[in-house]
Design a protein around this motif. Structure first.
Motif, short mmCIF file in Angstrom:
data_model
loop_
_atom_site.label_atom_id
_atom_site.label_comp_id
_atom_site.label_asym_id
_atom_site.label_seq_id
_atom_site.Cartn_x
_atom_site.Cartn_y
_atom_site.Cartn_z
N UNK A 135 -64.06 -46.03 4.83
CA UNK A 135 -63.50 -44.72 4.53
C UNK A 135 -64.01 -43.67 5.53
N UNK A 136 -65.29 -43.73 5.86
CA UNK A 136 -65.84 -42.81 6.86
C UNK A 136 -65.19 -43.05 8.22
N UNK A 137 -64.94 -44.32 8.55
CA UNK A 137 -64.28 -44.63 9.81
C UNK A 137 -62.86 -44.09 9.86
N UNK A 138 -62.14 -44.20 8.76
CA UNK A 138 -60.79 -43.66 8.71
C UNK A 138 -60.81 -42.14 8.81
N UNK A 139 -61.80 -41.50 8.21
CA UNK A 139 -61.93 -40.05 8.33
C UNK A 139 -62.16 -39.65 9.78
N UNK A 140 -63.01 -40.39 10.48
CA UNK A 140 -63.25 -40.14 11.90
C UNK A 140 -61.97 -40.31 12.71
N UNK A 141 -61.22 -41.39 12.43
CA UNK A 141 -59.98 -41.65 13.17
C UNK A 141 -58.95 -40.57 12.90
#
Length: 214
Positions: A135-141
């Motif tokens: 989820x944090x990775x998707x937020x970054x993307x």
């Protein structure tokens, strides 16, 4: 062949079909003279074909299995995805891909590989801790794609050669670049926003992301 395997094959073939339509259609040629066409091609690969291919991999039992190294794998995948997206939109690299077939092929292959890797990771998660990391990775993307789109939209001058921004619908060169930015922020950002919302729903739903007992 089982019914489940047949479904998997259909997902894989749908992903391949989408790539064929994108890569063998008019967009590759148009992307050499229209930045908005390039962006349509790019987003079609990473936000349409890539998740379908990743779904086929997961449904065939080919989940990403990293165990305690999941966080490390996630950091590498999301970092590589950001590097690829921003790198190929640097003026020099974008121009090189538009003018040289070999570099264009490399660009497109890197888009589909990193795009599929991101969605494969997201579709592979089972543990709550993995959901949080993804989820944090998707937020970054979402943030970096939206940021790139806004940068292209608000740029007061052309960032790319004028002959690469001639437009699809009679737009001026600068408006063609701005349209590419809108597509990046709306379609690219929207796809990862939707993915993040699904991950968030799984995270807060009771029993949806419990740690395995084995």
């Amino acid at each position: 062949m089982t019914v489940a395997a047949d479904r998997v094959n259909r997902w894989v073939w749908v992903g391949i079909l989408i790539l064929a339509l994108l890569w063998l259609g008019p967009l590759p040629a148009l992307s050499r003279t229209a930045f908005s066409a390039h962006m349509l091609l790019h987003l079609g690969v990473v936000a349409l074909a890539a998740p379908v291919l990743a779904l086929g991999l997961v449904r065939s039992g080919r989940r990403l299995r990293t165990g305690e190294r999941f966080a490390t794998a996630a950091v590498l995948i999301f970092s590589l995805e950001m590097l690829v997206v921003w790198g190929w939109h640097l003026p020099a690299l974008h121009e090189a891909a538009a003018r040289q077939v070999g570099i264009f092929v490399l660009q497109q292959l890197s888009f589909v590989v990193v795009g599929a890797a991101v969605w494969w990771l997201a579709l592979s998660v089972r543990r709550r801790s993995e959901l949080v990391v993804t989820l944090l990775g998707f937020a970054l993307t979402l943030m970096h794609m939206t940021m790139l789109g806004v940068l292209l939209l608000l740029a007061p001058r052309l960032l790319y050669p004028a002959e690469l921004c001639m437009g699809l619908f009679g737009f001026t060169e600068l408006d063609d670049q701005r349209l590419g930015g809108v597509l990046m922020a709306a379609w690219g950002g929207g796809a990862y926003l939707l993915g993040g919302l699904v991950l968030g729903w799984r995270l807060i739903s009771p029993g949806r992301a419990a740690e395995p007992t084995e």
